[in-house]
Motif scaffolding. Structure first.
Motif, PDB file in Angstrom:
ATOM      1  N   PHE A   1       3.695  13.215  10.775  1.00  0.00           N
ATOM      2  CA  PHE A   1       4.804  13.313  11.729  1.00  0.00           C
ATOM      3  C   PHE A   1       4.415  12.688  13.068  1.00  0.00           C
ATOM      4  CE2 PHE A   1       5.824  15.977  15.463  1.00  0.00           C
ATOM      5  CZ  PHE A   1       7.150  15.607  15.653  1.00  0.00           C
ATOM      6  N   ALA A   2       3.232  13.030  13.567  1.00  0.00           N
ATOM      7  CA  ALA A   2       2.771  12.487  14.846  1.00  0.00           C
ATOM      8  C   ALA A   2       2.652  10.969  14.789  1.00  0.00           C
ATOM      9  CB  ALA A   2       1.426  13.111  15.224  1.00  0.00           C
ATOM     10  N   LEU A   3       2.103  10.459  13.698  1.00  0.00           N
ATOM     11  CA  LEU A   3       1.930   9.020  13.558  1.00  0.00           C
ATOM     12  C   LEU A   3       3.276   8.302  13.503  1.00  0.00           C
ATOM     13  CD1 LEU A   3      -0.263   6.838  13.241  1.00  0.00           C
ATOM     14  CD2 LEU A   3      -0.050   7.127  10.758  1.00  0.00           C
ATOM     15  N   ALA A   4       4.256   8.907  12.835  1.00  0.00           N
ATOM     16  CA  ALA A   4       5.594   8.319  12.771  1.00  0.00           C
ATOM     17  C   ALA A   4       6.214   8.193  14.155  1.00  0.00           C
ATOM     18  CB  ALA A   4       6.496   9.165  11.869  1.00  0.00           C
ATOM     19  N   GLU A   5       6.150   9.272  14.931  1.00  0.00           N
ATOM     20  CA  GLU A   5       6.758   9.252  16.260  1.00  0.00           C
ATOM     21  C   GLU A   5       5.994   8.344  17.220  1.00  0.00           C
ATOM     22  OE1 GLU A   5       9.584  10.530  17.310  1.00  0.00           O
ATOM     23  OE2 GLU A   5      10.120  11.513  15.427  1.00  0.00           O
ATOM     24  N   GLN A   6       4.680   8.260  17.049  1.00  0.00           N
ATOM     25  CA  GLN A   6       3.880   7.374  17.887  1.00  0.00           C
ATOM     26  C   GLN A   6       4.163   5.910  17.568  1.00  0.00           C
ATOM     27  OE1 GLN A   6       1.790   7.913  20.384  1.00  0.00           O
ATOM     28  NE2 GLN A   6       0.831   5.903  20.558  1.00  0.00           N
TER      29      GLN A   6
ATOM     30  N   GLY B   1       0.831  -1.194   0.000  1.00  0.00           N
ATOM     31  CA  GLY B   1       0.000   0.000   0.000  1.00  0.00           C
ATOM     32  C   GLY B   1       0.863   1.240   0.000  1.00  0.00           C
ATOM     33  N   LEU B   2       0.216   2.374  -0.208  1.00  0.00           N
ATOM     34  CA  LEU B   2       0.891   3.660  -0.299  1.00  0.00           C
ATOM     35  C   LEU B   2       0.250   4.636   0.672  1.00  0.00           C
ATOM     36  CD1 LEU B   2       2.572   5.954  -1.732  1.00  0.00           C
ATOM     37  CD2 LEU B   2       0.703   6.101  -3.386  1.00  0.00           C
ATOM     38  N   GLY B   3       1.089   5.324   1.455  1.00  0.00           N
ATOM     39  CA  GLY B   3       0.625   6.403   2.310  1.00  0.00           C
ATOM     40  C   GLY B   3       1.234   7.701   1.841  1.00  0.00           C
ATOM     41  N   ILE B   4       0.463   8.779   1.899  1.00  0.00           N
ATOM     42  CA  ILE B   4       0.959  10.073   1.436  1.00  0.00           C
ATOM     43  C   ILE B   4       0.641  11.151   2.455  1.00  0.00           C
ATOM     44  CG2 ILE B   4      -1.149  10.358   0.053  1.00  0.00           C
ATOM     45  CD1 ILE B   4       0.521  12.067  -1.869  1.00  0.00           C
ATOM     46  N   GLY B   5       1.635  11.959   2.769  1.00  0.00           N
ATOM     47  CA  GLY B   5       1.450  13.113   3.635  1.00  0.00           C
ATOM     48  C   GLY B   5       1.705  14.382   2.849  1.00  0.00           C
ATOM     49  N   THR B   6       0.880  15.390   3.064  1.00  0.00           N
ATOM     50  CA  THR B   6       1.032  16.647   2.339  1.00  0.00           C
ATOM     51  C   THR B   6       0.448  17.783   3.152  1.00  0.00           C
ATOM     52  OG1 THR B   6       0.612  17.734   0.211  1.00  0.00           O
ATOM     53  CG2 THR B   6      -1.148  16.356   1.088  1.00  0.00           C
ATOM     54  N   GLY B   7       0.775  19.000   2.781  1.00  0.00           N
ATOM     55  CA  GLY B   7       0.235  20.150   3.476  1.00  0.00           C
ATOM     56  C   GLY B   7      -1.248  20.336   3.189  1.00  0.00           C
TER      57      GLY B   7
ATOM     58  N   ARG C   1      13.431  11.443   8.565  1.00  0.00           N
ATOM     59  CA  ARG C   1      12.772  10.205   8.122  1.00  0.00           C
ATOM     60  C   ARG C   1      11.290  10.176   8.444  1.00  0.00           C
ATOM     61  NH1 ARG C   1      14.419   5.528  10.995  1.00  0.00           N
ATOM     62  NH2 ARG C   1      15.133   6.877  12.670  1.00  0.00           N
ATOM     63  N   ALA C   2      10.865  10.990   9.411  1.00  0.00           N
ATOM     64  CA  ALA C   2       9.496  10.901   9.915  1.00  0.00           C
ATOM     65  C   ALA C   2       8.461  11.104   8.825  1.00  0.00           C
ATOM     66  CB  ALA C   2       9.287  11.919  11.032  1.00  0.00           C
ATOM     67  N   ALA C   3       8.722  12.001   7.870  1.00  0.00           N
ATOM     68  CA  ALA C   3       7.724  12.319   6.850  1.00  0.00           C
ATOM     69  C   ALA C   3       7.377  11.098   6.005  1.00  0.00           C
ATOM     70  CB  ALA C   3       8.222  13.454   5.967  1.00  0.00           C
ATOM     71  N   VAL C   4       8.385  10.378   5.548  1.00  0.00           N
ATOM     72  CA  VAL C   4       8.145   9.215   4.684  1.00  0.00           C
ATOM     73  C   VAL C   4       7.705   8.011   5.502  1.00  0.00           C
ATOM     74  CG1 VAL C   4       9.300   7.534   3.186  1.00  0.00           C
ATOM     75  CG2 VAL C   4       9.645   9.987   2.820  1.00  0.00           C
ATOM     76  N   VAL C   5       8.364   7.767   6.624  1.00  0.00           N
ATOM     77  CA  VAL C   5       8.023   6.616   7.462  1.00  0.00           C
ATOM     78  C   VAL C   5       6.612   6.759   8.027  1.00  0.00           C
ATOM     79  CG1 VAL C   5       8.610   5.452   9.621  1.00  0.00           C
ATOM     80  CG2 VAL C   5      10.415   6.052   8.003  1.00  0.00           C
ATOM     81  N   GLY C   6       6.249   7.974   8.434  1.00  0.00           N
ATOM     82  CA  GLY C   6       4.911   8.204   8.951  1.00  0.00           C
ATOM     83  C   GLY C   6       3.846   8.064   7.884  1.00  0.00           C
ATOM     84  N   ALA C   7       4.165   8.491   6.662  1.00  0.00           N
ATOM     85  CA  ALA C   7       3.208   8.316   5.569  1.00  0.00           C
ATOM     86  C   ALA C   7       2.929   6.835   5.337  1.00  0.00           C
ATOM     87  CB  ALA C   7       3.743   8.973   4.299  1.00  0.00           C
TER      88      ALA C   7
END
Length: 328
Positions: A126-131, A74-80, A308-314
């Motif tokens: 970001f929050a999901l990555a750190e959590q 699957g693919l996750g995407i984070g954006t503004g 790394r948080a942006a990609v890992v969290g996505a």
């Protein structure tokens, strides 16, 4: 540019996911294992001026060029912007991505790539990555704040990241604070935390106080605050004043949130959070001074994952959709 961190073979590749971070200037894509390891990654320019269809095509092209993408589940995407997590639609966005509002991210990227797609706001990511993989692992409740060009974050309660009734939960930068009275915020209103505590806001304030126009950024301000012990009227004193003002406003606002929701942990990340003690000390002092007696021992801690948080969290958005914010 492609960076290989570990070959995507064996059992880890069988459970790999793709994470994509989309900003106004760059698209970062990575192949991520279910345990949060970034296996391969690449960065491409964002064709923002060409419109949403061109950006979606560029995202798809980046994923297809990512080594090992064929094994992704699957693919996750984070954006503004404000993103409807359930539908994957951009509800609103700023001018960094013209026409981005209304874009059906999940639907359009699934059509291009044939993968299930989950999308969310970059601060939630970001929050999901750190959590899931970082400083909040094991916490049932936590407050995550990312401080950079803007201020955003996420609130985890009962192990779940809250989105809110209108997909705007975690917009901490738009808390009204007295320090920002009369100052314009990026959202178009005045008096918000972001207007005094974001990186650009503090940099602009330093230039206003010193008359500096050399283009030096916030790291220069932080370096002056720590190395120039001069009295009032010097650049070092101005730097300390600016950082104490922005960090103090943030610390007091976060303490108010802690007094309200009582999380186990407060995690602060983003580019501003890494500028050093001249920022962290006034932030922590202001935060501590406002806490109620019961949570008085709580202190903010730095985020663990860095860039790394942006990609890992996505990528973790895909796991979250299967139930829970913690990694399997």
């Amino acid at each position: 540019m492609t960076t290989s961190h570990r070959p995507p073979d064996g059992a880890s590749a069988q459970r790999s996911l793709v994470g994509v971070d989309v900003g106004g200037t760059k698209i970062a894509a990575g192949l991520v294992s279910a345990d949060g390891t970034l296996l391969t990654s690449l960065v491409r320019p964002t064709p923002a001026a060409e419109g949403p269809a061109a950006v979606l095509d560029a995202i798809a092209a980046a994923v297809l060029d990512l080594p090992g993408h064929q094994q992704a589940e699957g693919l996750g995407i984070g954006t503004g912007g404000v993103i409807d997590r359930d539908s994957g639609v951009v509800l609103s966005a700023n001018d960094l991505l013209p026409g981005w509002a209304g874009t059906r991210l999940s639907e359009e990227l699934t059509a291009r790539l044939g993968l299930p797609v989950a999308a969310d706001n970059d601060a939630n990511v970001f929050a999901l990555a750190e959590q899931t993989y970082g400083a909040g692992v094991g916490c049932r409740s936590a407050l995550y704040v990312s401080v950079g060009t803007g201020i955003g974050g996420g609130l985890v309660i009962g192990g779940r990241l809250l989105r809110g009734a209108h997909s705007t939960a975690g917009e901490f930068g738009h808390i009204a604070v007295p320090e920002a009275t009369g100052l314009s915020c990026n959202c178009g209103r005045t008096g918000h935390l972001e207007a005094v505590a974001s990186g650009p806001a503090m940099t602009a304030r330093f230039r206003e106080l010193t008359g500096s126009d050399n283009g030096d950024g916030l790291r220069h301000v932080a370096a002056l605050a720590e190395t120039d012990p001069g009295p009032a009227g010097t650049d070092g004193a101005a730097a300390r004043r600016v950082l104490a003002g922005g960090a103090g406003a943030l610390g007091r606002a976060l303490a108010g949130l802690v007094n309200t929701v009582d999380p186990e942990r407060v995690v602060i990340g983003g580019g501003v959070a890494s500028i050093g003690a001249a920022y962290w000390e006034p932030l922590t002092d202001a935060f501590t001074a406002e806490l109620l007696p019961c949570p008085s021992g709580l202190r903010p801690v730095p985020a663990a994952l860095g860039p790394r948080a942006a990609v890992v969290g996505a990528a973790a958005l895909v796991l979250e959709g299967r139930g829970g914010t913690t990694a399997p």
